[in-house]
Scaffold this motif. Sequence first.
Motif, short mmCIF file in Angstrom:
data_model
loop_
_atom_site.label_atom_id
_atom_site.label_comp_id
_atom_site.label_asym_id
_atom_site.label_seq_id
_atom_site.Cartn_x
_atom_site.Cartn_y
_atom_site.Cartn_z
N GLN A 59 0.82 -1.22 0.00
CA GLN A 59 0.00 0.00 0.00
C GLN A 59 0.85 1.27 0.00
OE1 GLN A 59 -0.70 -2.78 1.60
NE2 GLN A 59 -2.91 -3.12 1.81
N ILE B 206 2.52 1.29 -4.09
CA ILE B 206 1.68 1.71 -5.23
C ILE B 206 1.80 3.20 -5.51
CG2 ILE B 206 -0.05 -0.12 -5.01
CD1 ILE B 206 -1.84 2.00 -3.57
N PHE B 207 2.18 3.97 -4.51
CA PHE B 207 2.31 5.42 -4.73
C PHE B 207 3.66 5.78 -5.33
CE2 PHE B 207 -0.99 5.22 -1.41
CZ PHE B 207 -1.99 5.95 -2.05
N CYS C 133 0.72 12.27 -2.42
CA CYS C 133 -0.01 11.59 -3.51
C CYS C 133 -1.48 11.47 -3.13
CB CYS C 133 0.55 10.17 -3.72
SG CYS C 133 2.29 10.13 -4.07
N ALA C 134 -2.34 11.38 -4.15
CA ALA C 134 -3.77 11.18 -3.90
C ALA C 134 -4.11 9.71 -4.08
CB ALA C 134 -4.59 12.02 -4.86
N GLY C 135 -5.01 9.22 -3.23
CA GLY C 135 -5.37 7.82 -3.32
C GLY C 135 -6.76 7.53 -2.80
N MET D 140 -6.10 -0.33 -1.55
CA MET D 140 -5.69 1.06 -1.75
C MET D 140 -5.29 1.24 -3.21
SD MET D 140 -3.25 3.09 0.92
CE MET D 140 -3.67 2.29 2.44
N SER D 141 -5.61 2.37 -3.78
CA SER D 141 -5.23 2.61 -5.17
C SER D 141 -4.87 4.08 -5.36
CB SER D 141 -6.36 2.23 -6.12
OG SER D 141 -7.53 2.92 -5.76
N VAL D 142 -4.10 4.33 -6.42
CA VAL D 142 -3.65 5.69 -6.71
C VAL D 142 -4.73 6.42 -7.50
CG1 VAL D 142 -1.84 7.03 -7.86
CG2 VAL D 142 -1.31 4.78 -6.86
#
Lengths: 272, 272, 272, 272, 272, 272
Positions: C156, C159-160, D23-25, D268-270
């Motif tokens: 987690q 991924i960024f 970063c946004a997620g 979780m993802s970007v």
Amino acid sequence: MNLLHEDIGYFDLTTIGLGIGACAGKMVFSAKSKIVVSGIDEVVKILKECDLKYTLFKQDGDDVTQNEIILECEGFASSLHKAWKISQNLLEYMSGIATYTHLLVTLAKDINPHIVISTTRKNFPSAKELMLKAVMAGGGVPHRLGTYDSILVFKQHLIFLGDKAKIQERFAVLKHKFLEKKITVEVDNFEDAYYFASIGADMLQCEKMDIKTLSSCVALKKEFPNLLISSTGGVNESNIQNFVKIGVDFIVTSAPYHAKPVDIRVDMSVIE
Amino acid sequence: MNLLHEDIGYFDLTTIGLGIGACAGKMVFSAKSKIVVSGIDEVVKILKECDLKYTLFKQDGDDVTQNEIILECEGFASSLHKAWKISQNLLEYMSGIATYTHLLVTLAKDINPHIVISTTRKNFPSAKELMLKAVMAGGGVPHRLGTYDSILVFKQHLIFLGDKAKIQERFAVLKHKFLEKKITVEVDNFEDAYYFASIGADMLQCEKMDIKTLSSCVALKKEFPNLLISSTGGVNESNIQNFVKIGVDFIVTSAPYHAKPVDIRVDMSVIE
Amino acid sequence: MNLLHEDIGYFDLTTIGLGIGACAGKMVFSAKSKIVVSGIDEVVKILKECDLKYTLFKQDGDDVTQNEIILECEGFASSLHKAWKISQNLLEYMSGIATYTHLLVTLAKDINPHIVISTTRKNFPSAKELMLKAVMAGGGVPHRLGTYDSILVFKQHLIFLGDKAKIQERFAVLKHKFLEKKITVEVDNFEDAYYFASIGADMLQCEKMDIKTLSSCVALKKEFPNLLISSTGGVNESNIQNFVKIGVDFIVTSAPYHAKPVDIRVDMSVIE
Amino acid sequence: MNLLHEDIGYFDLTTIGLGIGACAGKMVFSAKSKIVVSGIDEVVKILKECDLKYTLFKQDGDDVTQNEIILECEGFASSLHKAWKISQNLLEYMSGIATYTHLLVTLAKDINPHIVISTTRKNFPSAKELMLKAVMAGGGVPHRLGTYDSILVFKQHLIFLGDKAKIQERFAVLKHKFLEKKITVEVDNFEDAYYFASIGADMLQCEKMDIKTLSSCVALKKEFPNLLISSTGGVNESNIQNFVKIGVDFIVTSAPYHAKPVDIRVDMSVIE
Amino acid sequence: MNLLHEDIGYFDLTTIGLGIGACAGKMVFSAKSKIVVSGIDEVVKILKECDLKYTLFKQDGDDVTQNEIILECEGFASSLHKAWKISQNLLEYMSGIATYTHLLVTLAKDINPHIVISTTRKNFPSAKELMLKAVMAGGGVPHRLGTYDSILVFKQHLIFLGDKAKIQERFAVLKHKFLEKKITVEVDNFEDAYYFASIGADMLQCEKMDIKTLSSCVALKKEFPNLLISSTGGVNESNIQNFVKIGVDFIVTSAPYHAKPVDIRVDMSVIE
Amino acid sequence: MNLLHEDIGYFDLTTIGLGIGACAGKMVFSAKSKIVVSGIDEVVKILKECDLKYTLFKQDGDDVTQNEIILECEGFASSLHKAWKISQNLLEYMSGIATYTHLLVTLAKDINPHIVISTTRKNFPSAKELMLKAVMAGGGVPHRLGTYDSILVFKQHLIFLGDKAKIQERFAVLKHKFLEKKITVEVDNFEDAYYFASIGADMLQCEKMDIKTLSSCVALKKEFPNLLISSTGGVNESNIQNFVKIGVDFIVTSAPYHAKPVDIRVDMSVIE
């Protein structure tokens, strides 16, 4: 804020890992140089919380000479190691403030034995109580604790009032409403100082004035005999006597809050 | 500890007495000199608590040039006066720490770009969180938060163990039990340094050593390639490069905690 | 959270209504089965708060056989009834955790006497301190208290970062910045395990791997001699020895947090 | 207890060290198996505290099927990583309790649709509020919060009263003084049950009785039509129907507090 | 102290049991009689905490006529029922104090428009902030918050000083040390009043004096033009004008703290 | 809320300024009139916190005759002055409530020795615990602590249910779900009283009814023998006997919360 918890948290991993917690020991705090001590009451709370037996040789505000013992305590090594650093920190920081305050007080009283050293509300956030207790141990007093215990009019208030008529009207209301308080106004020039003295300010806080302007403000005390004059801004041990010489009634300063901590020696030994 | 309450308590007597609370105004915070800013997050909490609308121009760790605006906010004069001093204090003290930390980091990295500046657990009691956030804004890292997050063996632990055989046995237990941690030992002479390196210390914290002794300790890294060496005690901006030149891996210092606050200008104006 | 207040609130209606508060009595806590006891320190705080005199027969981490007395106390019936259930609860829940941790430790050490049992940060919210103290009483250690005391890289996070080049660059920064910490990465396949070992991870946390994959990861220790390998996910008393046999350095588990409380007998009697 | 602070403390070292905070997620919580969900309100507080935007798909007490989404949220990676584990923990532990309570309720209502499942005050210390909210989400009710909200007479009270005459007299006083409360007595044999029913107990809490004795107690409801009978001690999913069949009015149990947490997936993802 | 938690605790059983929580409704607070309102800010905090939308028609210190609406709010029935009683309590108690204070102020100002009504530190323990805010809403001011914001010399201090010489010496030190404060002395006879006026007291607090003695004290203002005289003890709405007529500068009273709460109507309605 | 801190804050300026803190003294608390005392336990906590030695002559709920001593203590003048006012306040306010409650109880029991005086949840916000302890010292009981410990149905609940069919259905659910609680409904007319008695309410709280209507409600006890009837609203010492004569089971009142504090004399003396 529990000060012991801030330092120890859930446990002391090193002491646990070495398996020494159940040993008996003694811990002695002494001064590495001549200081005015502060923080004793706070350290006593820590020692009690850690179930340590203690003996005090000094009280807050006492002079301590180099190598003189301040306090000592006995108990389990686990307790000694819990109490150690936070107690040392309390004594080092608070005595640092007390010692520096005392230096300012001493320098100032050499010139005017009636001078008062008063510290601002610009303490490190969250540390007001500890810092003010240290200031008092050093012979200073609190200028104001915050907005709730005193009246201090800044330019930042006056801009919302507008012209002089309005200021005068509201100033009178303020002064009357809180008649149990002395009313202070912060000023940075003679014109304002004269104006607020004339409409009834009890005290003028002269902010970063040059010597000449400050002298003129002090001279207002002749015309307004109950008026008290303080100097604030940029005061430290190298220039405080200059301000005192001018004849101000008290000095308002934040300098003690940033005083360097003193060095406290901590000796630990085994009790067989 | 509610920081706003520490400064404002039950009410703001001056603003109430002058009857200006319902006026609308704006408050702008800017730097009086070049700084590394810190305290933004804490100020934002204060502004929200006071129902002020705000705009941020900087984040923690940003460089701010002289007279550059950091943030501004708008709302009732009663709210502005509540938020004013505690916000200014937060920015002044925390940016003071950040700016000084950044100075140390810059000086040190001029010599060794890989050096790490790490600050001790000897913060002002009750101020650990604010002080450490400021250190990180300035490019430093926390050495240890307290006894709960790291292992650091002092002489004050070893006295409870007795002879070398016992020390070696217990040290092995400690190292094994907390295998997820690096084990640090504070030493003040080469003999001890060698001894603990040889029994498996991951890091040596070299306390107030002279240059020659410290150099010998650094030389141990050849024999013990995973060993990390730090220097601690008496480090400041005038001597830090000397320590870095010797080749230590990191510096452990409390100096940023006593850094002088920077000056933050606060301009308030009326919104008609 | 005041634990006594959580259970007693403003008053004990039953004891008041029956009018028995001023009677003198004795309360004895014993184990209904063989346990490793925990919660003693917390119970002592309760007993002190209730002004009860007490005698301790055991310390945290001690073995207690069936029917053996752990501690006893005396005082007013009102105090005994205040202290009763919360003390029993503390001993039952914390000893439950300690006893189960000890079972895991014992099973694991039968295979590898150097194995470490480490518990996650997935405790019941609000109960971290009590749960971790119980784990330590049972011979375990905390894996990490939270995000503030340790470095643990999850997918987690990655991924960024995007591609491997970016990961490698940032991983190096992380490792360098926090050089006083060991860097752990959670991996669930061999390819990732190899990758992070090769770019310098100190520890790999192997998440729910099958035996074969986990064995391959353990085999990495030959190529990377300082690398530590842990297994995490789904570990319990019936399978822990399988993981240990593979040769991991430590086990990371949340299982002790859900251990069933042990039964503690509480006998109360009148003191005439 | 601030739950977020318990997990995050002063900072999230990993996220800071990897430099991914800005970063946004997006983060999505879903169930790995069929559950009754609980903890939504507590998670919402965490998400707000972390400035995350969220969408709820479920409320406390809702059924969630395998792989169904419970809630999702968006914001900075620094915020997602702060909120992640404590939110997951809240949902896993509280849904574990809710799901198990619901199982007991369902099993019991298969036999008697009017049965009530009531949980004791023997929760994990410090977790009463969270545990009881989860019980209610699962269809149970609190038996008693503590000593302040209800009357429950134990043997440990009666020993201070002495003979039956004294017990009868004081029991009458108790019942009268707190006439707004139902009076419960814990009994473990029929003789005591009959005795307290006859002197006016509103409810009998039958502690670990065998089936036959419990049946006799239930039979008392014919002679004392307002009397309520509960069974307590050792109730779980495998035996609850046996108790219900006997005809008790409600079941008192601590079993849901030790229910195994359910598994909640966190993806979780970007957000580009 | 969280006021909402004090009233609601873990949950609202009635609203849950009736299953009405998810209905939408409106709640309107109005005055049953003419009052001066107080408690608005505290109620707003409660409404926000309960996620209720609200409209304010009045601010603290406003007159409210019979049946006039003070504020209204909308939201879930579960939220309305949470917020209801504590909000009503805040308005009833605080407006009771404000209204009574305002009565005293009005009566007193009929005689002397410059009189000040000041309330003591003898508030209900734990309720100082709420009580003082209500006093200010009614036109009064705090006399002293406690021992930390003001100087007030009682006989109970003087007994530790001994003879007049010692008193005079120490009084001078006190006055000088805290030169930013006005120094008050409580006196109950003319002799003491005269004595302390002559050694520099700024204010005399005349405790339960008869009219004649109080008049003599007021007459001291001629000889000591800066001296302020207050009357304290036994002041209420039926006798306050007598004290004011004598010419005191301010009245010190605890009476508003025990004022009867006013009646606030709360109307709840369904939003379809 | 720390009660001592509320009164003393950071320091006691007067005692410090006069330099009397280190003197030894004695402080005696006695009643100026006949009272029922309350607040002893809270004062004991204060005295301990101030390191004062104390002797208790009375316990909560005891009668104290005029001039009789309640408790006395000894220690440093600094400690006596810290403990003084907050201790006096606790005794004055809490004994005021206890004495007034006792008056109501005595008046009511003259008519019906089985009557119960029960006080509402409409205490001064933040003072629930102190006020309820005082009520119990005076012979009253708490009616309900808040929404978490009891069921009380108001019209403000019913409006969300709609017609009688819905009310009846939901009332049955409520009653069943919380079968361990007695269910109370507030009613203000006979029709509603009859209705709720008939659908199974355990208690009716008759709000501000005239004598005739209240009598009709009491008469319902013949038809519903387990029904309990209380009267609430506007009860005080001058009318309580009227309500009791009608035959209600208990009285629900907030009147004791606004009782006037009693006068407690505090005598301080020097210990040579």
